[in-house]
Scaffold this active site. Sequence first.
Site, PDB file in Angstrom:
ATOM      1  N   SER A  82       4.044   5.223 -13.983  1.00  0.00           N
ATOM      2  CA  SER A  82       5.166   5.494 -14.881  1.00  0.00           C
ATOM      3  C   SER A  82       6.186   4.356 -14.883  1.00  0.00           C
ATOM      4  O   SER A  82       7.108   4.350 -15.684  1.00  0.00           O
ATOM      5  CB  SER A  82       5.864   6.787 -14.442  1.00  0.00           C
ATOM      6  N   HIS A  99       5.498  12.981   0.402  1.00  0.00           N
ATOM      7  CA  HIS A  99       5.347  11.608   0.918  1.00  0.00           C
ATOM      8  C   HIS A  99       5.698  11.757   2.385  1.00  0.00           C
ATOM      9  O   HIS A  99       6.850  11.574   2.786  1.00  0.00           O
ATOM     10  CB  HIS A  99       6.371  10.661   0.261  1.00  0.00           C
ATOM     11  N   GLN A 113      10.462   5.385 -15.387  1.00  0.00           N
ATOM     12  CA  GLN A 113      10.675   5.771 -16.790  1.00  0.00           C
ATOM     13  C   GLN A 113      10.303   7.239 -16.933  1.00  0.00           C
ATOM     14  O   GLN A 113       9.317   7.685 -16.353  1.00  0.00           O
ATOM     15  CB  GLN A 113       9.764   4.941 -17.697  1.00  0.00           C
ATOM     16  N   TYR A 114      11.083   7.967 -17.697  1.00  0.00           N
ATOM     17  CA  TYR A 114      10.847   9.413 -17.809  1.00  0.00           C
ATOM     18  C   TYR A 114      10.475   9.837 -19.232  1.00  0.00           C
ATOM     19  O   TYR A 114      10.941   9.259 -20.215  1.00  0.00           O
ATOM     20  CB  TYR A 114      12.105  10.187 -17.407  1.00  0.00           C
ATOM     21  N   ASP A 173      10.311  14.979  -2.465  1.00  0.00           N
ATOM     22  CA  ASP A 173      10.642  13.690  -1.848  1.00  0.00           C
ATOM     23  C   ASP A 173      11.961  13.768  -1.078  1.00  0.00           C
ATOM     24  O   ASP A 173      12.969  13.146  -1.449  1.00  0.00           O
ATOM     25  CB  ASP A 173      10.723  12.597  -2.933  1.00  0.00           C
ATOM     26  N   ASP A 204      -6.677   0.379   0.646  1.00  0.00           N
ATOM     27  CA  ASP A 204      -7.302  -0.626   1.506  1.00  0.00           C
ATOM     28  C   ASP A 204      -8.822  -0.437   1.478  1.00  0.00           C
ATOM     29  O   ASP A 204      -9.331   0.416   0.761  1.00  0.00           O
ATOM     30  CB  ASP A 204      -6.752  -0.472   2.940  1.00  0.00           C
ATOM     31  N   ARG A 258      13.147  14.261  -8.624  1.00  0.00           N
ATOM     32  CA  ARG A 258      14.608  14.317  -8.679  1.00  0.00           C
ATOM     33  C   ARG A 258      15.145  15.246  -9.769  1.00  0.00           C
ATOM     34  O   ARG A 258      16.254  15.778  -9.629  1.00  0.00           O
ATOM     35  CB  ARG A 258      15.168  12.895  -8.830  1.00  0.00           C
ATOM     36  N   LYS A 313      -1.223   7.340  -1.626  1.00  0.00           N
ATOM     37  CA  LYS A 313      -1.603   6.127  -2.382  1.00  0.00           C
ATOM     38  C   LYS A 313      -2.286   5.105  -1.476  1.00  0.00           C
ATOM     39  O   LYS A 313      -1.791   4.011  -1.240  1.00  0.00           O
ATOM     40  CB  LYS A 313      -0.399   5.497  -3.082  1.00  0.00           C
TER      41      LYS A 313
END
Length: 487
Positions: free
Chosen positions: A380, A291, A439-440, A267, A325, A459, A322
Amino acid sequence: MAMSNYTDSALTLEELVCKVYDVGGVKFGNYKLKSGIFSPVYLDLRVIVSYPDLMTNVAEFLWEAAKKEGKSFTCVCGVPYTALPLATCIAAKHDLPMLIRRKEAKEYGTKKVIEGKFCAGDVCLVVEDVVTSGSSVMETVDALRAEGLVVNDAVVLLDREQGGQDMLYHEKINLHSVCTMTEVLEILRMLGKLDAETVSRVRDFIKENKFSIPQLIKETHGDAHHLQLKTQVMSYSERITHCSHPLTRKLLSIMDKKKTNLCLSADLTSSQAILSIVDKVGGNVCMVKTHVDIVEDFSQDFVQKLVQLSEKHDFMIFEDRKFGDIGHTVQQQYKGGMYKIADWADIVTTHVVPGSGVVRGLKEVGLSRQRGCVLVAEMSSTGTLAKGDYSKAAVRIAHENKDFVIGFICQSNLTKDPDLIHMTPGVRLDVSGDALGQQYISPSSAIRDLHTDIIIVGRGILTADNPVAMAEQYQESGYHAYQELLT
Ligand code: S5P
């Protein structure tokens, strides 16, 4: 629940369930079972033989469920007695040799247990009406395997969801079901044939009467030594032999060869920065997730270079688009615009909010290019709405589209189907969350406790002082947890 149409069957699934109910194949009340316990639901699918139309329809549903993954069989065998006529209908309609398993070997003559012509190595489909613990399916499987037949698949009309699927998976049998008890309840409720109270009573009963794997093994094999719980997890290489989707097989073989279940979530916003980190950690990962809409200097040259790196380091490219539609729109988003995602991404993510049309739309574009997609079944982030019935619907859509869907983004193990890969984001070694609801969990917890297959890390690696050393650490941690599961 969506109306499911099975193209070759005269009935929809809803109509089939309704007919089975109308003829008394499923009854609701208070029934004493063989074990002495009382059940709010009673199944008597033997009654189907009195309705030839229904019987041929059930057989056709069974056949379509078994064939959905593109598997082929050289013969079919019904579990005595209820499934015998069903196997016969399948055999007659699809010109497939049938085998009959005797409940007891003949005392005279040939003493055969399996009747019919076969050769060792023939691939047999086992047919059953209902699965509860899986033990009666296993009796037939064991008898067939003892004769040298290959049995990897069983198909049932109804999975009572009491642990049979896990048990069979443990015995290396893929269970295909036309419908589950949950779906039967949903359909009958939708058709106004059941009230909410009955539905919840049956649901509670099923939940409270789930068999554990050791219990099931005991029920199936009896012997105490079988109670030693064998590993429930297949190795990557073993799993390859149980799955049919070429992308799943490719991914598992990369994971096996490179000893990694790590996906880097790249990312970053500059194409150079992405290519640079990917070249450095490419050897540590099985997939790189992008992304592309955050890349400020996106170009087709960038994705071509990414594809070259994927060939150099042997990983798959996973665009986390993601989609969400209607089918027609996502087709344009997938193949067109400036990104032309279908041209370079092996896998894309999609939400299933729009229903299965989104998957079918993507599939029309991706299938001929040997692409696959992953359904966002759970998330997540704090307060996610992707849970419960939504996640279950995602699993159903995945099963209905297994020629294109190769797995899930999820936070738990959603199915034992070896074709469907579980990929879990929100993985980090050192922090418990971020300021925006992420949340990890740790890599080992994701693999060992959640039984996920792939950890997605962004990250945790990208912001480390030494991203390369950190990627190695994630790789090692994730792979070690997988090895622990195997032993
Ligand atoms: O539930 C989800 C689904 C996804 S795909 N939670 C997520 O975090 N993701 C993605 O995984 C998210 O878009 C991001 O690309 C990555 C996690 O990044 P990290 O930096 O928090 O590890």
